[in-house]
Design an enzyme around this catalytic site. Sequence first.
Site, short mmCIF file in Angstrom:
data_model
loop_
_atom_site.label_atom_id
_atom_site.label_comp_id
_atom_site.label_asym_id
_atom_site.label_seq_id
_atom_site.Cartn_x
_atom_site.Cartn_y
_atom_site.Cartn_z
N THR A 51 -68.43 42.99 40.17
CA THR A 51 -69.36 42.78 41.28
C THR A 51 -68.57 42.61 42.57
OG1 THR A 51 -70.98 41.75 39.83
CG2 THR A 51 -71.17 41.26 42.17
N LYS B 298 -69.96 32.71 44.35
CA LYS B 298 -69.32 33.97 44.71
C LYS B 298 -70.36 35.07 44.97
CE LYS B 298 -67.51 36.61 41.31
NZ LYS B 298 -68.17 37.94 41.33
N LYS C 193 -76.57 46.16 42.79
CA LYS C 193 -76.11 44.95 42.11
C LYS C 193 -76.23 43.74 43.04
CE LYS C 193 -73.67 42.10 39.45
NZ LYS C 193 -73.91 41.61 38.12
#
Lengths: 296, 296
Positions: B95, B239, B171
Amino acid sequence: MRSIGFIGLGSMGLPMARNLLARGFAVRGFDLRAESAAALARDGGAAAASAADAAAGADLLVLMVVNAAQAETVLFADGALDALPAGAVVALMATCPPGAVEALAGRVAAAGRRFLDAPVSGGVVGASGGTLTIMAAAPRETFEAAEPVLRAFGDKVFHVGERPGQGATVKTVNQLLCGVHIAAAAEALALAAKVGVDLGILLEVLGGSAASSWMLRNRGPRMLQDEPEVASAVDIFVKDLGIVLEAGHDARAALPLASIAHQMFLAASARGDGGADDSQVVRTYLALNGLPRPPE
Amino acid sequence: MRSIGFIGLGSMGLPMARNLLARGFAVRGFDLRAESAAALARDGGAAAASAADAAAGADLLVLMVVNAAQAETVLFADGALDALPAGAVVALMATCPPGAVEALAGRVAAAGRRFLDAPVSGGVVGASGGTLTIMAAAPRETFEAAEPVLRAFGDKVFHVGERPGQGATVKTVNQLLCGVHIAAAAEALALAAKVGVDLGILLEVLGGSAASSWMLRNRGPRMLQDEPEVASAVDIFVKDLGIVLEAGHDARAALPLASIAHQMFLAASARGDGGADDSQVVRTYLALNGLPRPPE
């Protein structure tokens, strides 16, 4: 309980009352708009001339009114409570703040009638199909007496607590999630539109992933339409998230996501979209981020 | 494409690499922790001594590293890109921010290799079971060449666009919804706990209503546990929501709900819960509202 009074025959109430008729209950209905009660009468119910007339002789009185203030007016100012036999049940099924429900319950009990706090979820589709979720709070005996009536409205009937106000709380929490999920779907689509990915493919991917929600799957496709049919209006969430924040205020619970979501619906209403389908809260994000409308 | 290099054999990467072996691919894996590559070798793969060693002779190189900076280091500083045959595919599956992915894609293409932007959703459970959702962006020819490899990892493989960065965007939008939905579930449970309704019944009601989300059903029950097993840590969302906000910043898209959700995860990390299961963002709401822990 076979004789049911029904006050509030709007887009939710009328199909709910029809489901009672279909199960053989006798229903005497009242609405401020006389044509709604007339529609009920055409389907085999009785049109009441007033709120008190609907309540007279009923075993259970359903209140599917707009808000807690209207429930109070109907019961106390308009005489429905006095007209209701001693020991009969007042079932408040509108979405109301938990504190207001508790207060009404106390006054109903003091007058010798029973109170059932029983808000619903599922919208007009659920009301018509008899598939509402019902979140009922009352002493078990009252709940069990009313249960056959509730099962005419919904296939997911929960006894969530013994104390009136607890049903309203569950519904409030339900609306917190519904409102935040709609706004989050709009925020997600607006970001994707700004970056430039195909929104149809995006919804297909997200609808099957851990990012999915009931609202994403239901409202997401309507967010891509310019003028979708109104399933539930923006102003309903202006009201319901207002109730969520009032409940948080009363209970001393800070609700940062709900407060942001409320502002997004409020802004949609501010721009004249209060009557639009609630999926159109996406327009707030488009306006906010300088995007054309619709996002595709 | 039968010869696969694999860099990053952590909790996601190792089971993904094992799924390649199970489908008959030759896999040469590298990880900074030598024991991970040794584990792969025990299952029939080859342990590479360096990133460049993993890439040497591969048809496709999977990067399942921690972030974009690590992908850059591996490819350029550690020599993996130079070791990769001309025309081979670099599949970045971690990611990463869309902007960073675009930049990496450009440099890979300039070096005569192909780039596939292919992040995944589904966590360790999906990685182990081969049921990941994969959001791939690349020219169609590159996507189709890599598709058999991707199908070893997931059963929901989407070609979301022709341009690297678009997979990362999908994503990113996915993580926006996941993060907001977890925080919203926590906010909802904290309100209910404060008012005093049974949280088990509440989850049962909401899990079957319009308020439901994949995250509510998955994380909700773990929010009622004091120390649930760590499926995915709070710091992962610190994150990932950081990447969401960076993408919004780069694209000039205001993301008010995501920014609030990020703060809630950040506060959980601030109080020392960064390594706890991400459901424990509920502790931020409990701390915020003066509630005991756990909420029941």
